[in-house]
Write a protein that holds these residues in place. Structure first.
Motif, PDB file in Angstrom:
ATOM      1  N   LYS A 113      59.837-133.805 -25.601  1.00 20.75           N
ATOM      2  CA  LYS A 113      58.916-134.923 -25.769  1.00 20.75           C
ATOM      3  C   LYS A 113      58.836-135.646 -24.439  1.00 20.75           C
ATOM      4  N   ASP A 114      57.691-136.207 -24.140  1.00 16.60           N
ATOM      5  CA  ASP A 114      57.540-136.972 -22.903  1.00 16.60           C
ATOM      6  C   ASP A 114      58.463-138.178 -22.878  1.00 16.60           C
ATOM      7  N   SER A 115      58.678-138.782 -24.035  1.00 13.33           N
ATOM      8  CA  SER A 115      59.515-139.972 -24.097  1.00 13.33           C
ATOM      9  C   SER A 115      60.150-140.079 -25.484  1.00 13.33           C
ATOM     10  N   LEU A 116      61.391-140.529 -25.497  1.00 13.24           N
ATOM     11  CA  LEU A 116      62.079-140.803 -26.759  1.00 13.24           C
ATOM     12  C   LEU A 116      62.147-142.303 -27.042  1.00 13.24           C
ATOM     13  N   ALA A 117      61.485-143.097 -26.223  1.00 18.71           N
ATOM     14  CA  ALA A 117      61.579-144.553 -26.324  1.00 18.71           C
ATOM     15  C   ALA A 117      61.241-145.057 -27.727  1.00 18.71           C
ATOM     16  N   GLU A 118      60.172-144.553 -28.314  1.00 19.00           N
ATOM     17  CA  GLU A 118      59.764-145.007 -29.641  1.00 19.00           C
ATOM     18  C   GLU A 118      60.798-144.596 -30.691  1.00 19.00           C
ATOM     19  N   ASP A 119      61.318-143.378 -30.575  1.00 20.51           N
ATOM     20  CA  ASP A 119      62.341-142.910 -31.515  1.00 20.51           C
ATOM     21  C   ASP A 119      63.613-143.744 -31.386  1.00 20.51           C
ATOM     22  N   LEU A 120      64.008-144.024 -30.144  1.00 14.74           N
ATOM     23  CA  LEU A 120      65.208-144.824 -29.917  1.00 14.74           C
ATOM     24  C   LEU A 120      65.042-146.233 -30.465  1.00 14.74           C
ATOM     25  N   GLN A 121      63.867-146.803 -30.278  1.00 15.63           N
ATOM     26  CA  GLN A 121      63.620-148.172 -30.729  1.00 15.63           C
ATOM     27  C   GLN A 121      63.829-148.307 -32.228  1.00 15.63           C
ATOM     28  N   GLY A 122      63.439-147.295 -32.981  1.00 15.82           N
ATOM     29  CA  GLY A 122      63.548-147.362 -34.435  1.00 15.82           C
ATOM     30  C   GLY A 122      64.862-146.860 -34.994  1.00 15.82           C
ATOM     31  N   ALA A 123      65.761-146.393 -34.144  1.00 11.02           N
ATOM     32  CA  ALA A 123      67.008-145.785 -34.606  1.00 11.02           C
ATOM     33  C   ALA A 123      68.081-146.822 -34.915  1.00 11.02           C
ATOM     34  N   ASP A 124      68.864-146.547 -35.942  1.00 11.05           N
ATOM     35  CA  ASP A 124      70.046-147.357 -36.249  1.00 11.05           C
ATOM     36  C   ASP A 124      71.289-146.753 -35.623  1.00 11.05           C
ATOM     37  N   LEU A 125      71.247-145.444 -35.373  1.00 10.47           N
ATOM     38  CA  LEU A 125      72.341-144.701 -34.765  1.00 10.47           C
ATOM     39  C   LEU A 125      71.731-143.512 -34.048  1.00 10.47           C
ATOM     40  N   VAL A 126      72.252-143.208 -32.864  1.00 10.90           N
ATOM     41  CA  VAL A 126      71.779-142.052 -32.109  1.00 10.90           C
ATOM     42  C   VAL A 126      72.932-141.075 -31.958  1.00 10.90           C
ATOM     43  N   ILE A 127      72.651-139.814 -32.251  1.00 10.42           N
ATOM     44  CA  ILE A 127      73.595-138.728 -32.035  1.00 10.42           C
ATOM     45  C   ILE A 127      72.950-137.825 -30.998  1.00 10.42           C
ATOM     46  N   SER A 128      73.639-137.628 -29.875  1.00 14.10           N
ATOM     47  CA  SER A 128      73.035-136.937 -28.738  1.00 14.10           C
ATOM     48  C   SER A 128      74.061-136.078 -28.024  1.00 14.10           C
ATOM     49  N   HIS A 129      73.571-135.237 -27.136  1.00 14.30           N
ATOM     50  CA  HIS A 129      74.479-134.577 -26.206  1.00 14.30           C
ATOM     51  C   HIS A 129      74.904-135.631 -25.188  1.00 14.30           C
ATOM     52  N   ALA A 130      75.807-135.293 -24.312  1.00 13.73           N
ATOM     53  CA  ALA A 130      76.348-136.293 -23.388  1.00 13.73           C
ATOM     54  C   ALA A 130      75.710-136.219 -22.012  1.00 13.73           C
ATOM     55  N   GLY A 131      74.439-135.898 -21.961  1.00 13.64           N
ATOM     56  CA  GLY A 131      73.733-135.951 -20.682  1.00 13.64           C
ATOM     57  C   GLY A 131      73.641-137.391 -20.216  1.00 13.64           C
ATOM     58  N   ALA A 132      73.768-137.602 -18.936  1.00 13.45           N
ATOM     59  CA  ALA A 132      73.775-138.963 -18.392  1.00 13.45           C
ATOM     60  C   ALA A 132      72.499-139.721 -18.752  1.00 13.45           C
ATOM     61  N   GLY A 133      71.355-139.086 -18.607  1.00 13.27           N
ATOM     62  CA  GLY A 133      70.089-139.755 -18.916  1.00 13.27           C
ATOM     63  C   GLY A 133      69.998-140.156 -20.377  1.00 13.27           C
ATOM     64  N   SER A 134      70.385-139.252 -21.255  1.00 18.55           N
ATOM     65  CA  SER A 134      70.339-139.542 -22.693  1.00 18.55           C
ATOM     66  C   SER A 134      71.281-140.690 -23.050  1.00 18.55           C
ATOM     67  N   CYS A 135      72.476-140.653 -22.503  1.00 18.99           N
ATOM     68  CA  CYS A 135      73.453-141.716 -22.786  1.00 18.99           C
ATOM     69  C   CYS A 135      72.963-143.062 -22.274  1.00 18.99           C
ATOM     70  N   LEU A 136      72.548-143.114 -21.030  1.00 15.03           N
ATOM     71  CA  LEU A 136      72.141-144.396 -20.450  1.00 15.03           C
ATOM     72  C   LEU A 136      70.903-144.964 -21.121  1.00 15.03           C
ATOM     73  N   GLU A 137      69.918-144.113 -21.412  1.00 17.47           N
ATOM     74  CA  GLU A 137      68.708-144.606 -22.065  1.00 17.47           C
ATOM     75  C   GLU A 137      69.030-145.201 -23.432  1.00 17.47           C
ATOM     76  N   THR A 138      69.896-144.534 -24.177  1.00 18.02           N
ATOM     77  CA  THR A 138      70.285-145.020 -25.506  1.00 18.02           C
ATOM     78  C   THR A 138      71.077-146.323 -25.404  1.00 18.02           C
ATOM     79  N   LEU A 139      72.071-146.351 -24.519  1.00 13.10           N
ATOM     80  CA  LEU A 139      72.897-147.549 -24.378  1.00 13.10           C
ATOM     81  C   LEU A 139      72.091-148.736 -23.863  1.00 13.10           C
ATOM     82  N   GLU A 140      71.144-148.496 -22.963  1.00 11.62           N
ATOM     83  CA  GLU A 140      70.305-149.587 -22.456  1.00 11.62           C
ATOM     84  C   GLU A 140      69.415-150.171 -23.545  1.00 11.62           C
ATOM     85  N   LYS A 141      69.113-149.375 -24.580  1.00 10.40           N
ATOM     86  CA  LYS A 141      68.324-149.874 -25.712  1.00 10.40           C
ATOM     87  C   LYS A 141      69.199-150.613 -26.720  1.00 10.40           C
ATOM     88  N   GLY A 142      70.525-150.628 -26.476  1.00 11.53           N
ATOM     89  CA  GLY A 142      71.434-151.344 -27.359  1.00 11.53           C
ATOM     90  C   GLY A 142      71.732-150.616 -28.660  1.00 11.53           C
TER      91      GLY A 142
END
Length: 104
Positions: free
Chosen positions: A4-33
């Motif tokens: 997907k071009d962006s996961l921002a919308e999915d992250l915004q609506g999430a109550d919990l994120v389960i992801s691989h430990a890629g740096a980009g994925s981790c930081l983007e999720t953590l920055e969204k709180g």
């Protein structure tokens, strides 16, 4: 997800994120709180994902597991124990570069 071009919308609506430990994925999720469980890929050579997951866990920001312990992690997780990830401070890096390059 497929690409997907962006996961921002999915992250915004999430109550919990389960992801691989890629740096980009981790930081983007953590920055969204969002609370984050990172699932380590044990098959990776020189597993940098494990190093990142362990450090973020030691700092209190994420839970981590592997595929075989994901269910156990979900059953025993205490998301309230996770600390909020501090906001980035890009101005500090910019200031450092200015000093190094003698632009100030």
């Amino acid at each position: 997800f497929r690409f997907k071009d962006s996961l921002a919308e999915d992250l915004q609506g999430a109550d919990l994120v389960i992801s691989h430990a890629g740096a980009g994925s981790c930081l983007e999720t953590l920055e969204k709180g969002k609370p984050l469980i990172v699932v380590i890929n044990d098959k990776l050579m020189h597993n940098h994902q494990l190093e990142l997951a362990k450090q973020l866990h030691r700092d209190g920001y994420v839970l981590y597991c592997n595929c075989s312990t994901l269910v156990e992690t979900l059953q025993s997780m205490d998301l309230a124990a996770l600390k909020p990830f501090p906001p980035g401070q890009p101005e500090k890096f910019a200031s450092f570069l200015d000093k190094v390059l003698e632009l100030q």
